[in-house]
Enzyme design. Sequence first.
Site, PDB file in Angstrom:
ATOM      1  N   LYS A 168       0.816  -1.226   0.000  1.00 28.86           N
ATOM      2  CA  LYS A 168       0.000   0.000   0.000  1.00 28.86           C
ATOM      3  C   LYS A 168       0.846   1.272   0.000  1.00 28.86           C
ATOM      4  CE  LYS A 168      -1.016   1.409   4.814  1.00 28.86           C
ATOM      5  NZ  LYS A 168      -0.462   0.427   5.767  1.00 28.86           N
ATOM      6  N   HIS A 174       1.439  -3.850  14.640  1.00 32.15           N
ATOM      7  CA  HIS A 174       2.020  -2.702  13.942  1.00 32.15           C
ATOM      8  C   HIS A 174       2.106  -1.587  14.960  1.00 32.15           C
ATOM      9  CE1 HIS A 174       2.998   0.372  11.098  1.00 32.15           C
ATOM     10  NE2 HIS A 174       2.825  -0.416  10.058  1.00 32.15           N
ATOM     11  N   GLY A 176       6.488   0.520  10.438  1.00 32.98           N
ATOM     12  CA  GLY A 176       6.776   1.640  11.334  1.00 32.98           C
ATOM     13  C   GLY A 176       8.188   2.176  11.217  1.00 32.98           C
ATOM     14  N   GLU A 187       6.703  -6.063   8.101  1.00 31.22           N
ATOM     15  CA  GLU A 187       5.959  -5.489   6.977  1.00 31.22           C
ATOM     16  C   GLU A 187       6.378  -4.047   6.715  1.00 31.22           C
ATOM     17  OE1 GLU A 187       2.089  -5.810   8.641  1.00 31.22           O
ATOM     18  OE2 GLU A 187       1.908  -7.954   8.294  1.00 31.22           O
ATOM     19  N   TYR A 229      -2.831  12.700   4.683  1.00 33.22           N
ATOM     20  CA  TYR A 229      -2.986  11.288   5.057  1.00 33.22           C
ATOM     21  C   TYR A 229      -1.823  10.787   5.899  1.00 33.22           C
ATOM     22  CZ  TYR A 229      -6.609  11.135   1.457  1.00 33.22           C
ATOM     23  OH  TYR A 229      -7.716  11.358   0.698  1.00 33.22           O
ATOM     24  N   ASP A 230      -0.651  11.348   5.670  1.00 30.08           N
ATOM     25  CA  ASP A 230       0.540  10.792   6.309  1.00 30.08           C
ATOM     26  C   ASP A 230       1.206  11.819   7.233  1.00 30.08           C
ATOM     27  OD1 ASP A 230       2.368   8.699   6.698  1.00 30.08           O
ATOM     28  OD2 ASP A 230       3.761   9.537   5.229  1.00 30.08           O
ATOM     29  N   TYR A 250       3.671   6.739   0.543  1.00 28.83           N
ATOM     30  CA  TYR A 250       2.320   7.301   0.711  1.00 28.83           C
ATOM     31  C   TYR A 250       2.152   8.606  -0.060  1.00 28.83           C
ATOM     32  CZ  TYR A 250       2.560   3.764   4.306  1.00 28.83           C
ATOM     33  OH  TYR A 250       2.738   2.567   4.952  1.00 28.83           O
TER      34      TYR A 250
HETATM   35  C1  LIG Z   1       0.617   0.426   6.440  1.00 29.38           C
HETATM   36  C2  LIG Z   1       0.996  -0.892   6.978  1.00 29.38           C
HETATM   37  C3  LIG Z   1       2.328  -1.299   6.959  1.00 29.38           C
HETATM   38  C4  LIG Z   1       3.466  -0.415   6.508  1.00 29.38           C
HETATM   39  O1  LIG Z   1       3.761   0.521   7.475  1.00 29.38           O
HETATM   40  P1  LIG Z   1       5.076   1.451   7.375  1.00 29.38           P
HETATM   41  O2  LIG Z   1       4.952   2.310   8.570  1.00 29.38           O
HETATM   42  O3  LIG Z   1       4.987   2.185   6.087  1.00 29.38           O
HETATM   43  O4  LIG Z   1       6.248   0.570   7.443  1.00 29.38           O
HETATM   44  C5  LIG Z   1       2.612  -2.566   7.417  1.00 29.38           C
HETATM   45  N1  LIG Z   1       1.646  -3.395   7.861  1.00 29.38           N
HETATM   46  C6  LIG Z   1       0.349  -3.037   7.887  1.00 29.38           C
HETATM   47  C7  LIG Z   1      -0.652  -4.003   8.372  1.00 29.38           C
HETATM   48  C8  LIG Z   1      -0.020  -1.773   7.464  1.00 29.38           C
HETATM   49  O5  LIG Z   1      -1.307  -1.409   7.507  1.00 29.38           O
END
Ligand SMILES: *Cc1c(COP(=O)(O)O)cnc(C)c1O
Length: 465
Positions: free
Chosen positions: A69, A197, A237, A274, A332-333, A390
């Site tokens: 995403k 997360h 994160g 992730e 958004y960010d 983003y």
């Molecule tokens: C948005 C999202 C991420 C990515 O987060 P970053 O802060 O860009 O690394 C990872 N896992 C999930 C479930 C998310 O919704």
Amino acid sequence: MNPATPTDLDFSFLEEGFSARDIVDQKINESSLTDDRDAFYVCDLGDVLKKHLRWVRALPRVTPFYAVKCNDSQAVVMTLASLGTGFDCASKMEIQLVQSLGVDPSRIIYANPCKQVSQIKYASSHGVQMMTFDSEVELMKVARCHDNAKLVLRIATDDSKAVCRLSVKFGATLKACRGLLERAKELGLDVIGVSFHVGSGCTDAETYTKAIADARCVFDMGEELGFEMDLLDIGGGFPGSDDTELKFEEIAAVINPALDKYFPADAGVRIIAEPGRFYVASAYTLVVNIIAKKVIMDDESASDEEDEGTSDRTLMYYVNDGVYGSFNCIFYDHAHCLPTLHKKPKPDEALYPCSIWGPTCDGLDRIVEQCSLPDLQVGDWLVFDNMGAYTVAASSTFNGFQRPDIHYVMSRPAWLHVQQICSQGLPAPAEDSSPRSVLIRLHESTQHVRSRNTACLQKVLKINI
Ligand SMILES: *Cc1c(COP(=O)(O)O)cnc(C)c1O
């Protein structure tokens, strides 16, 4: 299963000694010869490789599953696919994109705890098994629609210090976890692990420690109930550039001992993450052009007291990308975007208080409320670094303003390195003993490169992985 599909990865090689910034200059020079001064991006895919190498060095126990995403550009996804990362997909379209590039479903986690039934069915019929949940209703949907789901329980974290909070929307509390695991057992579902997360743009590395400790508790609960818990997913994160207060390596230095304490290497738990922002933010540079300008003179009374000439005016610059486009990240960010100048200012050049606005007719379309810039002209360029996360992923064409073109570049050594990792890192398909090859055809670009070395650009046409 789906055979790997040949796909175009269209990028230009950076000739030795050239950086992505040289390409920015070159594109600016090219388009300054015309009236066509559209905003554009330069994306250095070599920067994505650099990030990957940094990841592997700092978090050797953690396999990255890139969060699509954050930036779903095919070139980025394909580069990461070549590097052997997994993918965090949140929808049917993201799964489709990743699978269209030949990625095996075992390298995909469907990491959206609240999924549409038809999309769970899609995942099921396309071999995607790993998926997250955080509620009983989701368990019942999965029990109905997916025969082989490997479920990952998403737990809430204390993300109060993150730039973008996620646990307001997702994540089961520790209290709720036992009930959810019991329900999963009753439904005959397979729970394989825990995810969390800490919030995007994490500013406190200890949040990871706390979440890893919580995950351990939930592992113990799961094992008590008879689940074989063997997957820990530490989410995203991580920062995307080194401009942030908390550096990636500092976070890693907190995560590693927490993993060793709660999930020691010999315990047989596979650890994934992730990361989204981490991989793409710094790869993208956005270049916008000043399309209009207003000079607002201050009241005469105010200018009496000031030095003449410098602060008697405020300048408003209007540029050709805005908050409905790439700068949606401001809303958004929660991003703070500041430009650098393409033309170096003279040392004694006067600076003025300025605001920068996007091209649409909405008063909300403001990129920078206040900054100091010289007296620039219509046709001048502003450069925004770290614009890969983003941004393009959520931009619209509101008011008829098109998204900027993206020019992908990579140095030759970076490309060779990607190829090498690709051929050594991807296992050969079981029924086919020939090693997977990376085919690459180079064509001399017929494009004019007016401003610089003509040998600077070559086009890569087709690459099969
Ligand atoms: C948005 C999202 C991420 C990515 O987060 P970053 O802060 O860009 O690394 C990872 N896992 C999930 C479930 C998310 O919704």
